[in-house]
Design a protein around this motif. Structure first.
Motif, short mmCIF file in Angstrom:
data_model
loop_
_atom_site.label_atom_id
_atom_site.label_comp_id
_atom_site.label_asym_id
_atom_site.label_seq_id
_atom_site.Cartn_x
_atom_site.Cartn_y
_atom_site.Cartn_z
N UNK A 153 0.80 -1.22 0.00
CA UNK A 153 0.00 0.00 0.00
C UNK A 153 0.83 1.28 0.00
N UNK A 154 2.18 1.18 -0.04
CA UNK A 154 2.99 2.38 0.12
C UNK A 154 4.03 2.51 -1.00
N UNK A 155 4.69 3.67 -1.04
CA UNK A 155 5.77 3.93 -1.97
C UNK A 155 7.07 3.40 -1.37
N UNK A 156 7.44 2.21 -1.79
CA UNK A 156 8.61 1.55 -1.20
C UNK A 156 9.91 2.27 -1.53
N UNK A 157 9.98 2.91 -2.71
CA UNK A 157 11.24 3.55 -3.13
C UNK A 157 11.65 4.65 -2.16
#
Length: 261
Positions: A233-237
């Motif tokens: 659900x998130x922006x891993x970068x």
């Protein structure tokens, strides 16, 4: 230990890394504070980390599997070479003292940190088959390096799988599954090597500290599930950059510790 377990468990599920990169430095300082034999400080931290990762990775892998994030075929064909690597790496680590293991840990930490902070990934998603020669090379290397580090190899295998075209969620889930086998054979190998050397460390069996194992298990197991669900659900970068900065700080601290040890 409780604070470390919360962070390590969450990151285990979030990055598919097993949490060893977080646990080993903290366990090292905890055991040093408890005046464990300095010759085997790193060995005990690494062996205990592997043992803790086993149940944590089971929960993480199960969660990723339910979300269709595990390539079973790749786990079988790649994981066997990682197992050979971790056994070889354990033999390598067993006959070193704490100080050279500290330097090895710091150097690998700096490499991972640089990768996370500065490497820009190609966003083009083309699924390529991984040839057997690359499975042998990368599988063995990930296992061998994981052994002296007390990690499950995810931080190496996730970029490898992404390079060959796997989407990030599939790469993380598959790396976590392979990490289970790395941690299992790593823990058994350090248990056997510690027993073989007859190190006789307080409250420990081989190179596995029992109190730390019992404290970490319930917390990391719970937090690994939270982390595994969060990554979808998130922006891993963006988070990877913060993790890279954290590793840079850990590496600098370990170099300082190495100089003054």
């Amino acid at each position: 230990m409780i604070s470390t377990a919360i962070i390590a468990g969450f990151l285990a599920g979030l990055f598919g890394i097993g949490g060893g990169l977080i646990m080993v430095p903290f366990l090292f300082y905890i055991f040093n504070y408890l005046e464990v034999n300095p010759d085997y400080l790193m060995h005990l931290a690494v062996g205990t980390s592997f043992a803790i990762i086993i149940p944590t990775s089971i929960v993480s892998v199960y969660t990723h599997f339910k979300l269709n994030g595990v390539d079973i075929h790749l786990v079988k064909s790649y994981g066997i070479f990682s197992v050979f690597g971790v056994i070889s790496g354990t033999v390598f680590a067993t006959f070193l003292t704490t100080k050279p293991l500290m330097l090895f840990f710091a150097c690998v930490i700096f490499f991972f940190s640089s990768y996370l902070l500065f490497f820009k990934e190609n966003e083009k998603k083309i699924l390529l088959s991984i040839k057997i020669k690359y499975k042998i090379i990368f599988g063995f290397i990930s296992g061998f390096i994981s052994a002296p580090m007390g990690i499950a190899g995810g931080i190496m295998n996730v970029p490898v799988f992404k390079f060959f075209g796997y989407q990030i969620n599939k790469a993380i889930g598959t790396a976590a599954a392979i990490g289970f086998f790395i941690s299992l054979f790593g823990a058994v190998s350090f248990l056997i090597s510690g027993s073989y050397l007859d190190v006789n460390l307080k409250f420990s069996y081989g190179f596995i500290n029992i109190p730390a194992f019992l404290i970490f298990i319930p917390i990391t197991t719970l937090m690994a599930r939270v982390g595994a669900k969060t990554v979808h659900r998130i922006d891993k970068n963006k988070i990877s950059k913060y993790f890279g900065l954290f590793l840079l700080i850990v590496g600098i601290k370990f170099i300082y510790q190495y100089i003054s040890f």
